[in-house]
Design a protein around this motif. Structure first.
Motif, PDB file in Angstrom:
ATOM      1  N   ASP A 180      27.642  -6.578 -34.251  1.00  0.00           N
ATOM      2  CA  ASP A 180      26.701  -6.469 -35.377  1.00  0.00           C
ATOM      3  C   ASP A 180      27.296  -5.615 -36.491  1.00  0.00           C
ATOM      4  OD1 ASP A 180      24.879  -7.936 -33.895  1.00  0.00           O
ATOM      5  OD2 ASP A 180      23.662  -6.197 -33.322  1.00  0.00           O
ATOM      6  N   THR A 181      27.980  -4.552 -36.103  1.00  0.00           N
ATOM      7  CA  THR A 181      28.588  -3.657 -37.085  1.00  0.00           C
ATOM      8  C   THR A 181      29.679  -4.371 -37.869  1.00  0.00           C
ATOM      9  OG1 THR A 181      28.092  -1.748 -35.690  1.00  0.00           O
ATOM     10  CG2 THR A 181      29.751  -1.444 -37.406  1.00  0.00           C
ATOM     11  N   PHE A 182      30.509  -5.164 -37.179  1.00  0.00           N
ATOM     12  CA  PHE A 182      31.539  -5.936 -37.891  1.00  0.00           C
ATOM     13  C   PHE A 182      30.903  -6.896 -38.883  1.00  0.00           C
ATOM     14  CE2 PHE A 182      34.082  -5.166 -33.866  1.00  0.00           C
ATOM     15  CZ  PHE A 182      34.816  -4.146 -34.438  1.00  0.00           C
ATOM     16  N   ASP A 183      29.785  -7.513 -38.501  1.00  0.00           N
ATOM     17  CA  ASP A 183      29.100  -8.424 -39.418  1.00  0.00           C
ATOM     18  C   ASP A 183      28.551  -7.671 -40.627  1.00  0.00           C
ATOM     19  OD1 ASP A 183      29.624 -10.525 -37.686  1.00  0.00           O
ATOM     20  OD2 ASP A 183      27.658 -10.432 -36.710  1.00  0.00           O
ATOM     21  N   GLU A 184      27.992  -6.497 -40.379  1.00  0.00           N
ATOM     22  CA  GLU A 184      27.470  -5.690 -41.483  1.00  0.00           C
ATOM     23  C   GLU A 184      28.590  -5.265 -42.423  1.00  0.00           C
ATOM     24  OE1 GLU A 184      24.418  -1.944 -42.128  1.00  0.00           O
ATOM     25  OE2 GLU A 184      25.703  -1.967 -40.350  1.00  0.00           O
ATOM     26  N   LEU A 185      29.689  -4.797 -41.868  1.00  0.00           N
ATOM     27  CA  LEU A 185      30.817  -4.371 -42.688  1.00  0.00           C
ATOM     28  C   LEU A 185      31.411  -5.545 -43.464  1.00  0.00           C
ATOM     29  CD1 LEU A 185      32.437  -1.940 -40.108  1.00  0.00           C
ATOM     30  CD2 LEU A 185      31.486  -1.275 -42.320  1.00  0.00           C
ATOM     31  N   ALA A 186      31.420  -6.735 -42.857  1.00  0.00           N
ATOM     32  CA  ALA A 186      31.894  -7.922 -43.577  1.00  0.00           C
ATOM     33  C   ALA A 186      31.004  -8.199 -44.773  1.00  0.00           C
ATOM     34  CB  ALA A 186      31.926  -9.129 -42.639  1.00  0.00           C
ATOM     35  N   GLY A 187      29.695  -7.937 -44.621  1.00  0.00           N
ATOM     36  CA  GLY A 187      28.770  -8.085 -45.742  1.00  0.00           C
ATOM     37  C   GLY A 187      29.034  -7.091 -46.851  1.00  0.00           C
ATOM     38  N   TRP A 188      29.723  -6.012 -46.532  1.00  0.00           N
ATOM     39  CA  TRP A 188      30.106  -5.010 -47.529  1.00  0.00           C
ATOM     40  C   TRP A 188      31.475  -5.327 -48.136  1.00  0.00           C
ATOM     41  CZ3 TRP A 188      28.933   0.103 -44.367  1.00  0.00           C
ATOM     42  CH2 TRP A 188      27.559   0.148 -44.083  1.00  0.00           C
ATOM     43  N   GLY A 189      32.062  -6.461 -47.715  1.00  0.00           N
ATOM     44  CA  GLY A 189      33.369  -6.841 -48.235  1.00  0.00           C
ATOM     45  C   GLY A 189      34.526  -6.214 -47.485  1.00  0.00           C
ATOM     46  N   LEU A 190      34.281  -5.747 -46.261  1.00  0.00           N
ATOM     47  CA  LEU A 190      35.315  -5.062 -45.471  1.00  0.00           C
ATOM     48  C   LEU A 190      35.587  -5.850 -44.198  1.00  0.00           C
ATOM     49  CD1 LEU A 190      33.936  -1.421 -45.828  1.00  0.00           C
ATOM     50  CD2 LEU A 190      35.752  -2.496 -47.173  1.00  0.00           C
ATOM     51  N   VAL A 191      36.845  -6.184 -43.980  1.00  0.00           N
ATOM     52  CA  VAL A 191      37.254  -6.975 -42.818  1.00  0.00           C
ATOM     53  C   VAL A 191      38.387  -6.240 -42.103  1.00  0.00           C
ATOM     54  CG1 VAL A 191      38.162  -9.187 -42.031  1.00  0.00           C
ATOM     55  CG2 VAL A 191      36.618  -9.111 -43.998  1.00  0.00           C
ATOM     56  N   PRO A 192      38.336  -6.122 -40.775  1.00  0.00           N
ATOM     57  CA  PRO A 192      39.369  -5.361 -40.062  1.00  0.00           C
ATOM     58  C   PRO A 192      40.700  -6.094 -40.020  1.00  0.00           C
ATOM     59  CG  PRO A 192      37.883  -6.403 -38.496  1.00  0.00           C
ATOM     60  CD  PRO A 192      37.293  -6.633 -39.862  1.00  0.00           C
ATOM     61  N   PRO A 193      41.814  -5.370 -40.127  1.00  0.00           N
ATOM     62  CA  PRO A 193      43.123  -5.996 -39.918  1.00  0.00           C
ATOM     63  C   PRO A 193      43.298  -6.426 -38.471  1.00  0.00           C
ATOM     64  CG  PRO A 193      43.351  -3.620 -40.168  1.00  0.00           C
ATOM     65  CD  PRO A 193      41.923  -3.940 -40.476  1.00  0.00           C
ATOM     66  N   VAL A 194      42.793  -5.618 -37.549  1.00  0.00           N
ATOM     67  CA  VAL A 194      42.782  -5.907 -36.117  1.00  0.00           C
ATOM     68  C   VAL A 194      41.832  -4.899 -35.481  1.00  0.00           C
ATOM     69  CG1 VAL A 194      44.749  -4.401 -35.625  1.00  0.00           C
ATOM     70  CG2 VAL A 194      44.235  -6.267 -34.056  1.00  0.00           C
ATOM     71  N   VAL A 195      41.235  -5.261 -34.364  1.00  0.00           N
ATOM     72  CA  VAL A 195      40.296  -4.376 -33.674  1.00  0.00           C
ATOM     73  C   VAL A 195      40.927  -3.874 -32.386  1.00  0.00           C
ATOM     74  CG1 VAL A 195      38.135  -4.338 -32.341  1.00  0.00           C
ATOM     75  CG2 VAL A 195      38.179  -5.315 -34.634  1.00  0.00           C
ATOM     76  N   VAL A 196      40.773  -2.574 -32.122  1.00  0.00           N
ATOM     77  CA  VAL A 196      41.206  -1.987 -30.861  1.00  0.00           C
ATOM     78  C   VAL A 196      39.993  -1.346 -30.201  1.00  0.00           C
ATOM     79  CG1 VAL A 196      43.562  -1.621 -31.644  1.00  0.00           C
ATOM     80  CG2 VAL A 196      41.887   0.195 -31.982  1.00  0.00           C
ATOM     81  N   ALA A 197      40.002  -1.348 -28.866  1.00  0.00           N
ATOM     82  CA  ALA A 197      38.868  -0.803 -28.121  1.00  0.00           C
ATOM     83  C   ALA A 197      39.311  -0.463 -26.716  1.00  0.00           C
ATOM     84  CB  ALA A 197      37.714  -1.806 -28.084  1.00  0.00           C
ATOM     85  N   ASP A 198      38.550   0.410 -26.054  1.00  0.00           N
ATOM     86  CA  ASP A 198      38.858   0.747 -24.676  1.00  0.00           C
ATOM     87  C   ASP A 198      38.295  -0.317 -23.742  1.00  0.00           C
ATOM     88  OD1 ASP A 198      36.129   1.241 -24.359  1.00  0.00           O
ATOM     89  OD2 ASP A 198      36.330   3.414 -24.356  1.00  0.00           O
ATOM     90  N   ALA A 199      38.491  -0.128 -22.432  1.00  0.00           N
ATOM     91  CA  ALA A 199      38.104  -1.150 -21.466  1.00  0.00           C
ATOM     92  C   ALA A 199      36.596  -1.349 -21.388  1.00  0.00           C
ATOM     93  CB  ALA A 199      38.651  -0.792 -20.087  1.00  0.00           C
ATOM     94  N   GLY A 200      35.814  -0.363 -21.832  1.00  0.00           N
ATOM     95  CA  GLY A 200      34.373  -0.541 -21.847  1.00  0.00           C
ATOM     96  C   GLY A 200      33.949  -1.723 -22.701  1.00  0.00           C
ATOM     97  N   TYR A 201      34.736  -2.024 -23.708  1.00  0.00           N
ATOM     98  CA  TYR A 201      34.489  -3.185 -24.561  1.00  0.00           C
ATOM     99  C   TYR A 201      35.457  -4.323 -24.237  1.00  0.00           C
ATOM    100  CZ  TYR A 201      31.584   0.020 -27.203  1.00  0.00           C
ATOM    101  OH  TYR A 201      30.606   0.910 -27.551  1.00  0.00           O
ATOM    102  N   GLY A 202      36.740  -4.000 -24.069  1.00  0.00           N
ATOM    103  CA  GLY A 202      37.745  -5.031 -23.845  1.00  0.00           C
ATOM    104  C   GLY A 202      37.532  -5.821 -22.574  1.00  0.00           C
ATOM    105  N   GLN A 203      36.914  -5.196 -21.565  1.00  0.00           N
ATOM    106  CA  GLN A 203      36.649  -5.872 -20.302  1.00  0.00           C
ATOM    107  C   GLN A 203      35.655  -7.019 -20.465  1.00  0.00           C
ATOM    108  OE1 GLN A 203      38.250  -4.730 -17.664  1.00  0.00           O
ATOM    109  NE2 GLN A 203      37.308  -5.850 -15.977  1.00  0.00           N
ATOM    110  N   ASN A 204      34.857  -6.955 -21.515  1.00  0.00           N
ATOM    111  CA  ASN A 204      33.755  -7.888 -21.696  1.00  0.00           C
ATOM    112  C   ASN A 204      34.233  -9.171 -22.371  1.00  0.00           C
ATOM    113  OD1 ASN A 204      31.350  -9.142 -22.995  1.00  0.00           O
ATOM    114  ND2 ASN A 204      30.303  -7.373 -22.124  1.00  0.00           N
ATOM    115  N   ALA A 205      34.173 -10.288 -21.649  1.00  0.00           N
ATOM    116  CA  ALA A 205      34.640 -11.572 -22.185  1.00  0.00           C
ATOM    117  C   ALA A 205      33.829 -11.988 -23.404  1.00  0.00           C
ATOM    118  CB  ALA A 205      34.571 -12.650 -21.111  1.00  0.00           C
ATOM    119  N   ASP A 206      32.537 -11.667 -23.425  1.00  0.00           N
ATOM    120  CA  ASP A 206      31.705 -12.020 -24.579  1.00  0.00           C
ATOM    121  C   ASP A 206      32.135 -11.258 -25.821  1.00  0.00           C
ATOM    122  OD1 ASP A 206      29.231 -13.800 -23.726  1.00  0.00           O
ATOM    123  OD2 ASP A 206      29.598 -12.398 -22.092  1.00  0.00           O
TER     124      ASP A 206
END
Length: 425
Positions: A180-206
């Protein structure tokens, strides 16, 4: 700092506040935001309103309490301006997703519940927030926050009313809050070059699938038990007998865990990579990159749903990604793993640099908490959480700008010593 230096710093801060808080409608509220930011940055162990007001010549505890806890100014446009101002200044290599916890007593602080508390390393009474940060090895800043509302709050009308939780705000998983945050930031004209995250997020296939759907590249940590097929594995279907449904293609060999697959290549397959200069010299270890196809029920269902939506049927092929594994010198087996959807052929050194860049998050949290009192706020309401978090984010952004200034003394910056730029105000 002498009086001249303090006045010069205050003038710079005043210009920053005029820009970042321009959405705040009243002049007196903007003046309080300036005062509050100075209170956060003045030397002092506690950054509660009472303690800050006592240190400031123009500090008024009652006014600051009203400004933070009862005032109706909207924090979202302030965060939007901070993000839009800071992303070009930092030029981030990645956006990092993380969450941070705030231990709390009692049940009446907004979104508090008995849940895993990273600050304590165990289940405890706390609040949890999801944050997205723009990061490089040299600088970083939080771009947006989402307060995690545990499921028990959805049906607790009394606590929602007392804490002024807005209608329509309910429980949502942390990985969904991040998307949701990425979508909100995209609405502000901001797009990530790449996203990094720990296993708490990366483990999740969704979560990984959600990033891919949005066209966002990622390098995310996973646990050692994530199951994958080698990239050259091919699904097959038995010959059709002519009766019933045609057999669907599937992988006939069982997937292996990333730990088994990586270790099976042997230590000699891992090459040494240096990713940055640390305080004790170059940081280096041994890494291996392999093309793999994440397996598991959820990965298979997501792949099937995507293929069916686009082409009408699925050929059983799972999407291909890169597995990055680390086998440190002296370790008996690989220790850390990441998955990435960056293009095949991305240099291993680049994957490693991005995988390791999350160290900046710990840098942020150290300054946000210990230097700027992120966890010192005492408000219990929805606004009483979002207002101080926004003000702390603004103070952190201001300090980051000062460190990035050409004449900034980066060797002795406020982030490397647990003090702040203002000695007196």
């Amino acid at each position: 700092m002498d009086a001249h230096e303090v006045n010069r710093a205050r003038a710079t801060l005043a210009l920053f506040v005029a820009d970042v808080f321009s959405s705040v409608p009243r002049k007196d509220q903007r003046a309080k935001s300036d005062c509050y930011l100075r209170g956060l940055m003045v030397d002092g162990r506690r950054k509660s309103i009472q303690a800050m007001a006592a240190r400031l010549l123009d500090g008024n505890e009652q006014n600051l309490q009203q400004f933070v806890n009862q005032s109706t100014w909207d924090p979202v446009p302030v965060r939007r301006r901070i993000a839009q101002r800071m992303v070009p200044r930092i030029g981030p290599d990645a956006w990092a997703v993380d969450d941070v916890s705030f231990p709390k007593d009692g049940k009446m602080s907004v979104a508090v519940a008995h849940q895993y508390c990273g600050a304590l390393g165990k289940q405890a009474n706390c609040q949890v927030a999801v944050s997205v940060h723009a990061v490089t090895d040299a600088a970083s800043v939080p771009l947006q926050w989402r307060l995690f509302l545990p499921g028990e709050w959805d049906g607790d009308a009394d606590r929602r009313r007392r804490c002024q939780v807005p209608d329509g705000v309910g429980h949502r998983e942390k990985w969904r809050l991040a998307l949701d945050t990425f979508d909100e930031l995209a609405g502000w004209g901001l797009v990530p070059p790449v996203v990094v995250a720990d296993a708490g997020y990366g483990q999740n296939a969704d979560f990984r699938d959600g990033l891919s759907e949005r066209g966002i590249g990622y390098v995310v940590a996973v646990r050692s038990d994530v199951s994958v097929h080698p990239h050259d594995a091919q699904p097959t279907a038995p010959a059709w007998s002519g009766n019933g449904r045609r057999p669907r293609p599937r992988y006939r060999d069982k997937p292996s865990s990333v730990s088994v697959l990586a270790a099976g290549h042997g230590r000699q397959a891992f090459t040494e990579v240096t990713w940055r200069e640390g305080s004790r010299g170059p940081m280096h270890s041994r890494f291996l990159a392999l093309r793999v196809r994440p397996a598991g029920v959820r990965s298979r269902r997501l792949a099937q749903a995507a293929a069916t939506a686009q082409e009408g049927l699925w050929d059983g092929v799972l999407p291909e990604v890169t597995l990055l594994a680390e086998w440190p010198e002296g370790a008996e087996a690989p220790t850390d793993y990441w998955l990435s959807n960056l293009p095949d052929g991305t240099p291993v050194a680049e994957l490693v640099r991005l995988a390791k860049i999350r160290w900046r998050i710990e840098h942020d949290y150290r300054e946000l908490k210990h230097g700027l009192g992120l966890d010192h706020f005492e408000g219990r309401s929805w606004a009483g959480w979002h207002h101080p978090v926004t003000l702390v984010t603004a103070a952190h952004a201001f300090l980051t700008e000062q460190r990035l200034a050409p004449k900034a003394d980066t060797a002795d910056s406020p982030s490397t010593r647990s003090s702040t730029p203002f000695r007196t105000c």
